[in-house]
Design an enzyme around this catalytic site. Structure first.
Site, PDB file in Angstrom:
ATOM      1  N   HIS A 188     -14.654  -2.173 -12.948  1.00  0.00           N
ATOM      2  CA  HIS A 188     -14.860  -3.333 -12.058  1.00  0.00           C
ATOM      3  C   HIS A 188     -13.559  -3.743 -11.377  1.00  0.00           C
ATOM      4  O   HIS A 188     -13.379  -4.921 -11.066  1.00  0.00           O
ATOM      5  CB  HIS A 188     -15.414  -4.549 -12.819  1.00  0.00           C
ATOM      6  CG  HIS A 188     -16.575  -4.242 -13.705  1.00  0.00           C
ATOM      7  ND1 HIS A 188     -17.885  -4.341 -13.305  1.00  0.00           N
ATOM      8  CD2 HIS A 188     -16.621  -3.789 -14.991  1.00  0.00           C
ATOM      9  CE1 HIS A 188     -18.680  -4.005 -14.301  1.00  0.00           C
ATOM     10  NE2 HIS A 188     -17.937  -3.641 -15.330  1.00  0.00           N
TER      11      HIS A 188
ATOM     12  N   SER B  67       5.176   1.962  11.810  1.00  0.00           N
ATOM     13  CA  SER B  67       4.423   1.069  12.696  1.00  0.00           C
ATOM     14  C   SER B  67       5.176   0.959  14.012  1.00  0.00           C
ATOM     15  O   SER B  67       6.398   1.059  14.046  1.00  0.00           O
ATOM     16  CB  SER B  67       4.299  -0.293  12.016  1.00  0.00           C
ATOM     17  OG  SER B  67       4.199  -1.310  12.977  1.00  0.00           O
TER      18      SER B  67
ATOM     19  N   LYS C 134       7.484  -1.049   7.950  1.00  0.00           N
ATOM     20  CA  LYS C 134       6.249  -0.431   7.458  1.00  0.00           C
ATOM     21  C   LYS C 134       6.349   1.070   7.174  1.00  0.00           C
ATOM     22  O   LYS C 134       7.016   1.808   7.880  1.00  0.00           O
ATOM     23  CB  LYS C 134       5.113  -0.628   8.478  1.00  0.00           C
ATOM     24  CG  LYS C 134       4.657  -2.043   8.654  1.00  0.00           C
ATOM     25  CD  LYS C 134       3.813  -2.583   7.513  1.00  0.00           C
ATOM     26  CE  LYS C 134       2.456  -1.955   7.421  1.00  0.00           C
ATOM     27  NZ  LYS C 134       1.501  -2.468   8.381  1.00  0.00           N
TER      28      LYS C 134
ATOM     29  N   GLU D 276      -5.946   7.126   4.585  1.00  0.00           N
ATOM     30  CA  GLU D 276      -6.860   6.273   5.372  1.00  0.00           C
ATOM     31  C   GLU D 276      -7.740   7.122   6.285  1.00  0.00           C
ATOM     32  O   GLU D 276      -8.930   6.865   6.443  1.00  0.00           O
ATOM     33  CB  GLU D 276      -6.065   5.272   6.209  1.00  0.00           C
ATOM     34  CG  GLU D 276      -5.494   4.141   5.385  1.00  0.00           C
ATOM     35  CD  GLU D 276      -4.567   3.250   6.201  1.00  0.00           C
ATOM     36  OE1 GLU D 276      -4.776   2.050   6.210  1.00  0.00           O
ATOM     37  OE2 GLU D 276      -3.626   3.778   6.839  1.00  0.00           O
TER      38      GLU D 276
END
Ligand code: ARG
Length: 459
Positions: free
Chosen positions: A156, A277, A283, A290
């Site tokens: 969970h 980025s 970043k 992804e």
């Protein structure tokens, strides 16, 4: 260019409809398979004496020449041919003349296209097996060096029990092994020849289906000609196996995305496999996992498209089936590129923060089950032990303490069977070590599994 069937028609095709009907824009991918299929068919017609040996030779030489020209970039299949099958036939006739018109004797594009896509899929599946094995090896190498690295295990998405990082990674090897097995099962059905079913009913021309099947390396032939030209189950099975494999890739992608956040800090991405980025200078983005997670959706979409394509379609061939190609082509391309990217990521793109991982498992209640099991070891019934530990956890949480911070006298207040040795059982390394049941995360079990995988992957 006049259509093969133009004599039957008064008017020529509306140009938009001509383009709408055509599949050459994508089925040219099948050129080598179509040539192999035609060569086998021509050889067979020679063997059964439907063609003379000189006709057979001319046709085969013509087809071989088309192959060489294509491979050397001198021939590019495209419009105005309607599809790859007409395209090759037209090219053959332009190369060798009248004899070329005999190639299509005793067959139809219906059994031909079915043969082509099966040959193409078989090759793709063989390639996928190699790619997935490489992927397994990349996971194995990380597992092998991280048997004693601990990582929180979750259910969970809540801390559950600590694990050996190797055990966590080996779970993926199991999933990938099932993927390989599934693809092999699909392959066995892909490897069935529909050639010779002709349009749907078979043919009166003297053909030898076993001969063409053997020439093309098929294990068996379809027993029913109608089924042979109508079956697209194997396309759906291929995309279904791919969809499941993508779900596994998406699962590890999601974990990696979480692991490399500042919040988790379980791992970091190396510069080889992360991206910056355009605006925020600090970043380092996990674009690779992804993208894999994102691309999973396309494969699921292809599965839906194919299932819908066959739904309610009567026997036998229907033009709906032309829509089978783009989903399987894109599925094969997507899954292969995702597997390759994940393999690179595992080989050179990820570094685990081992110190942080071991600090993390020191600071939670994921050893609570072990406290209960400690009492079980002292003959306390599990349900009673569980309630006692529930109270202890509550007591500690209210005081912002961990289980290991309790004094032995405090433990004894909750249950008299607690003793000094309880602290040994609470150490995360011992928690993991003690899970010695078969398939558990205990180090001895994990070492055994590492050895099994080493043998299986032939290191
Ligand atoms: N381009 C067609 C396809 O991909 C080939 C088979 C055409 N057969 C037919 N009866 N129109 O399905």
């Amino acid at each position: 260019m006049a259509k093969v069937w133009s004599k039957r028609f008064d008017n020529s095709l509306n140009p938009f409809i001509e383009e709408f009907n055509a599949s050459i824009g994508f089925d040219r991918k099948l050129i080598l398979e179509d040539l192999d299929c035609s060569i086998a068919h021509a050889k067979m017609l020679g063997k059964t004496k439907v063609l003379t040996s000189s006709e057979t030779l001319q046709i085969i030489n013509g087809l071989e020449k088309i192959k060489v020209d294509f491979l050397e970039g001198k021939f590019f299949p495209g419009p105005p041919s309607e599809d790859i099958h007409y395209c090759i036939e037209e090219k053959l006739i332009s190369l060798i003349g009248e004899t070329g018109k005999k190639l299509h004797t005793g067959r139809s594009r219906n059994d031909q296209v079915g043969t082509d896509i099966r040959l193409w899929l078989r090759k793709e599946i063989d390639n996928l097996d190699i790619l997935i094995t490489d992927l397994q090896k990349s996971f194995f190498k990380l597992a092998e060096t991280n048997i004693y690295t601990l990582i929180p295990g979750y259910t969970h998405m809540q801390r559950a029990q600590p694990l050996s990082l190797a055990h966590h990674l080996l779970a993926y090897l199991e999933m990938f092994q099932r993927d390989r097995e599934r693809f092999q099962e699909v392959r066995s059905r892909v490897n069935t020849s529909p050639l010779g079913a002709a349009a749907l009913a078979g043919t009166k021309i003297k053909i030898d289906r076993d001969f063409t099947a053997a020439e093309l390396g098929f294990e068996k032939i379809y027993k029913n000609s109608i089924d042979a030209v109508s079956d697209r189950d194997f396309c759906i099975e291929f995309v279904s196996a791919s969809a499941l494999a993508m779900s596994h890739l998406s699962k590890i992608s999601e974990e990696i995305i979480l692991w490399v956040t500042d919040e988790f800090s379980f791992a970091k991405l190396t510069d080889n496999c992360s991206t910056g980025s355009s605006l925020m200078p600090q970043k380092k983005n996990p674009d690779v996992p992804e993208l894999i997670r994102g691309k999973t959706g396309r494969v699921y979409g292809h599965l839906q498209a194919l299932l819908t394509m066959v739904k309610g379609v009567p026997l036998a061939y229907n033009k709906d089936f032309q829509e089978d190609k783009e989903p399987i082509f894109d599925t094969a391309e997507t899954i292969s590129s995702c597997i390759k990217a994940m393999t690179i990521l595992m080989n050179e793109g990820i570094e685990f923060n081992i110190q942080n991982l071991s600090d993390t498992v020191e600071k939670d209640f994921s050893n609570a089950t072990d406290l209960a099991d400690y009492l079980v070891g002292k003959k306390v019934p599990f349900r009673d032990a569980y309630q006692v530990v529930g109270e202890i956890v509550k007591y500690c949480s209210e005081r912002e303490m961990l289980l290991k911070n309790l004094k032995i006298d405090e433990f004894k207040k909750f249950h008299p069977k607690f003793d000094e040795d309880v602290f040994v059982d609470l150490q995360p390394l011992n928690v993991v070590k003690s899970r010695t049941s078969q398939g558990g995360t205990g180090f001895t079990q994990v070492e055994k599994e590492i050895n099994n995988w080493r043998k299986k992957l032939l290191f």
